[in-house]
Design a protein around this motif. Structure first.
Motif, PDB file in Angstrom:
ATOM      1  N   SER A  47     -15.432 -14.198 -10.254  1.00 47.55           N
ATOM      2  CA  SER A  47     -16.331 -15.284 -10.618  1.00 47.55           C
ATOM      3  C   SER A  47     -17.789 -14.904 -10.344  1.00 47.55           C
ATOM      4  CB  SER A  47     -15.962 -16.540  -9.817  1.00 47.55           C
ATOM      5  OG  SER A  47     -16.810 -17.608 -10.150  1.00 47.55           O
ATOM      6  N   GLY A  48     -18.661 -15.207 -11.285  1.00 48.07           N
ATOM      7  CA  GLY A  48     -20.089 -14.974 -11.081  1.00 48.07           C
ATOM      8  C   GLY A  48     -20.585 -13.704 -11.746  1.00 48.07           C
ATOM      9  N   TYR A  49     -21.714 -13.205 -11.236  1.00 46.30           N
ATOM     10  CA  TYR A  49     -22.410 -12.046 -11.793  1.00 46.30           C
ATOM     11  C   TYR A  49     -22.030 -10.765 -11.059  1.00 46.30           C
ATOM     12  CZ  TYR A  49     -25.386 -15.854 -13.400  1.00 46.30           C
ATOM     13  OH  TYR A  49     -25.846 -17.015 -13.975  1.00 46.30           O
ATOM     14  N   PRO A  50     -22.010  -9.621 -11.742  1.00 46.77           N
ATOM     15  CA  PRO A  50     -21.824  -8.344 -11.050  1.00 46.77           C
ATOM     16  C   PRO A  50     -22.967  -8.125 -10.041  1.00 46.77           C
ATOM     17  CG  PRO A  50     -21.529  -8.063 -13.420  1.00 46.77           C
ATOM     18  CD  PRO A  50     -22.085  -9.437 -13.206  1.00 46.77           C
ATOM     19  N   LEU A  51     -22.628  -7.683  -8.845  1.00 44.63           N
ATOM     20  CA  LEU A  51     -23.611  -7.487  -7.775  1.00 44.63           C
ATOM     21  C   LEU A  51     -24.105  -6.047  -7.739  1.00 44.63           C
ATOM     22  CD1 LEU A  51     -21.887  -9.499  -4.923  1.00 44.63           C
ATOM     23  CD2 LEU A  51     -23.996 -10.096  -6.116  1.00 44.63           C
ATOM     24  N   ILE A  52     -25.415  -5.891  -7.650  1.00 44.31           N
ATOM     25  CA  ILE A  52     -26.056  -4.574  -7.567  1.00 44.31           C
ATOM     26  C   ILE A  52     -26.061  -4.137  -6.105  1.00 44.31           C
ATOM     27  CG2 ILE A  52     -28.181  -3.270  -7.924  1.00 44.31           C
ATOM     28  CD1 ILE A  52     -28.867  -5.410 -10.114  1.00 44.31           C
ATOM     29  N   GLU A  53     -25.494  -2.976  -5.850  1.00 41.91           N
ATOM     30  CA  GLU A  53     -25.460  -2.426  -4.497  1.00 41.91           C
ATOM     31  C   GLU A  53     -26.456  -1.291  -4.317  1.00 41.91           C
ATOM     32  OE1 GLU A  53     -24.275  -2.250  -0.610  1.00 41.91           O
ATOM     33  OE2 GLU A  53     -23.581  -3.698  -2.073  1.00 41.91           O
ATOM     34  N   GLN A  54     -26.662  -0.467  -5.363  1.00 49.77           N
ATOM     35  CA  GLN A  54     -27.604   0.644  -5.316  1.00 49.77           C
ATOM     36  C   GLN A  54     -28.305   0.759  -6.662  1.00 49.77           C
ATOM     37  OE1 GLN A  54     -26.284   4.524  -4.227  1.00 49.77           O
ATOM     38  NE2 GLN A  54     -25.245   3.840  -2.382  1.00 49.77           N
ATOM     39  N   VAL A  55     -29.539   1.270  -6.616  1.00 49.33           N
ATOM     40  CA  VAL A  55     -30.316   1.517  -7.822  1.00 49.33           C
ATOM     41  C   VAL A  55     -30.652   2.999  -7.872  1.00 49.33           C
ATOM     42  CG1 VAL A  55     -32.464   0.978  -9.052  1.00 49.33           C
ATOM     43  CG2 VAL A  55     -31.320  -0.810  -7.700  1.00 49.33           C
ATOM     44  N   TRP A  56     -30.244   3.658  -8.946  1.00 46.98           N
ATOM     45  CA  TRP A  56     -30.520   5.082  -9.130  1.00 46.98           C
ATOM     46  C   TRP A  56     -31.437   5.237 -10.319  1.00 46.98           C
ATOM     47  CZ3 TRP A  56     -26.826   9.389  -7.649  1.00 46.98           C
ATOM     48  CH2 TRP A  56     -26.084   9.041  -6.504  1.00 46.98           C
ATOM     49  N   LEU A  57     -32.674   5.680 -10.076  1.00 49.09           N
ATOM     50  CA  LEU A  57     -33.602   5.962 -11.172  1.00 49.09           C
ATOM     51  C   LEU A  57     -33.174   7.265 -11.835  1.00 49.09           C
ATOM     52  CD1 LEU A  57     -36.970   5.083  -9.442  1.00 49.09           C
ATOM     53  CD2 LEU A  57     -35.815   3.772 -11.211  1.00 49.09           C
ATOM     54  N   LYS A  58     -33.207   7.306 -13.158  1.00 49.01           N
ATOM     55  CA  LYS A  58     -32.757   8.496 -13.889  1.00 49.01           C
ATOM     56  C   LYS A  58     -33.938   9.228 -14.467  1.00 49.01           C
ATOM     57  CE  LYS A  58     -28.347   8.090 -13.402  1.00 49.01           C
ATOM     58  NZ  LYS A  58     -27.425   9.087 -13.056  1.00 49.01           N
ATOM     59  N   GLY A  81     -17.776   0.199  -9.437  1.00 46.57           N
ATOM     60  CA  GLY A  81     -18.126   0.982 -10.609  1.00 46.57           C
ATOM     61  C   GLY A  81     -19.621   1.081 -10.778  1.00 46.57           C
ATOM     62  N   TRP A  82     -20.028   1.599 -11.927  1.00 43.78           N
ATOM     63  CA  TRP A  82     -21.434   1.842 -12.221  1.00 43.78           C
ATOM     64  C   TRP A  82     -21.801   1.147 -13.520  1.00 43.78           C
ATOM     65  CZ3 TRP A  82     -24.318   4.476  -8.680  1.00 43.78           C
ATOM     66  CH2 TRP A  82     -23.603   5.106  -7.659  1.00 43.78           C
ATOM     67  N   SER A  83     -23.042   0.773 -13.637  1.00 46.99           N
ATOM     68  CA  SER A  83     -23.507   0.085 -14.842  1.00 46.99           C
ATOM     69  C   SER A  83     -23.565   1.024 -16.035  1.00 46.99           C
ATOM     70  CB  SER A  83     -24.902  -0.504 -14.611  1.00 46.99           C
ATOM     71  OG  SER A  83     -25.846   0.539 -14.429  1.00 46.99           O
ATOM     72  N   GLY A  84     -23.719   2.303 -15.773  1.00 50.67           N
ATOM     73  CA  GLY A  84     -24.013   3.265 -16.831  1.00 50.67           C
ATOM     74  C   GLY A  84     -25.527   3.360 -16.937  1.00 50.67           C
ATOM     75  N   ALA A  85     -26.053   4.528 -17.202  1.00 49.06           N
ATOM     76  CA  ALA A  85     -27.506   4.727 -17.247  1.00 49.06           C
ATOM     77  C   ALA A  85     -28.089   4.034 -18.477  1.00 49.06           C
ATOM     78  CB  ALA A  85     -27.845   6.201 -17.249  1.00 49.06           C
ATOM     79  N   ASN A  86     -28.792   2.955 -18.240  1.00 52.15           N
ATOM     80  CA  ASN A  86     -29.405   2.159 -19.295  1.00 52.15           C
ATOM     81  C   ASN A  86     -30.780   1.681 -18.842  1.00 52.15           C
ATOM     82  OD1 ASN A  86     -27.130   1.963 -21.226  1.00 52.15           O
ATOM     83  ND2 ASN A  86     -26.143   0.885 -19.544  1.00 52.15           N
ATOM     84  N   VAL A 113     -31.873   3.425 -15.512  1.00 57.40           N
ATOM     85  CA  VAL A 113     -31.343   3.358 -14.157  1.00 57.40           C
ATOM     86  C   VAL A 113     -29.825   3.288 -14.252  1.00 57.40           C
ATOM     87  CG1 VAL A 113     -33.336   2.241 -13.069  1.00 57.40           C
ATOM     88  CG2 VAL A 113     -31.549   0.837 -14.050  1.00 57.40           C
ATOM     89  N   ASP A 114     -29.190   3.719 -13.199  1.00 55.90           N
ATOM     90  CA  ASP A 114     -27.749   3.566 -13.067  1.00 55.90           C
ATOM     91  C   ASP A 114     -27.541   2.738 -11.811  1.00 55.90           C
ATOM     92  OD1 ASP A 114     -25.080   3.814 -13.642  1.00 55.90           O
ATOM     93  OD2 ASP A 114     -24.971   5.966 -13.272  1.00 55.90           O
ATOM     94  N   LEU A 115     -26.779   1.670 -11.921  1.00 55.85           N
ATOM     95  CA  LEU A 115     -26.604   0.740 -10.816  1.00 55.85           C
ATOM     96  C   LEU A 115     -25.184   0.811 -10.279  1.00 55.85           C
ATOM     97  CD1 LEU A 115     -28.342  -2.294 -12.534  1.00 55.85           C
ATOM     98  CD2 LEU A 115     -29.380  -0.641 -10.975  1.00 55.85           C
TER      99      LEU A 115
END
Length: 109
Positions: free
Chosen positions: A98-109, A21-26, A85-87
Motif C-alpha cells: 500500500s502507498g508509494y515506493p520508498l526511496i532509500e538511496q539516490v545514485w547520480l548517473k 529493487g531499483w527504479s532503473g536509471a531515468n 538517477v537510479d534509486l
C-alpha cells in the motif's frame, strides 16, 4: 578456513537483499515537496519492485534528516541538470503493498 569463507559469503549475500529493487536509471520529471518530511518525485519508466498501489510517485520519506537532505539535494541536482538517477527502493509508504515506493538511496548517473 571454511567458516571464514562461509561468513564472508553470507555477509555479501545479505547486502544483496537490502533493497526491494531499483527504479532503473531515468530522469526525474518532477519534484513535489509535501512537508518537512516527505518529498514526492515522478520518474517516467521507474520500476515498482514491491508492486506498491500508488506507483505514480516515488517517495523520499526522511527528507528532514541529514541523509534525507543530501538525497533531496542529489534529486534536485539531477532534476536541474537533466541527469539520470537510479534509486534504491525499499517497501511501500504505508507498508505491505500500500502507498508509494520508498526511496532509500539516490545514485547520480
Amino acid at each position: 578456513m571454511k567458516v571464514i569463507f562461509t561468513l564472508l559469503i553470507s555477509m555479501v549475500s545479505l547486502g544483496a537483499f537490502a533493497y526491494d529493487g531499483w527504479s532503473g536509471a531515468n530522469k526525474v520529471a518532477s519534484i513535489r515537496v509535501y512537508s518537512d518530511t516527505k518529498v514526492y518525485i515522478t520518474m517516467p519508466g521507474a520500476e515498482n519492485p514491491k508492486e506498491c498501489s500508488s506507483p505514480n510517485f516515488l517517495m523520499l520519506a526522511n527528507a528532514d534528516t541529514d541523509v534525507g537532505k543530501r538525497q533531496y539535494s542529489a534529486l534536485l541536482t539531477a532534476y536541474a541538470s537533466g541527469k539520470a538517477v537510479d534509486l534504491a527502493l525499499t517497501g511501500c509508504s504505508n507498508g505491505g503493498t500500500s502507498g508509494y515506493p520508498l526511496i532509500e538511496q539516490v545514485w547520480l548517473k
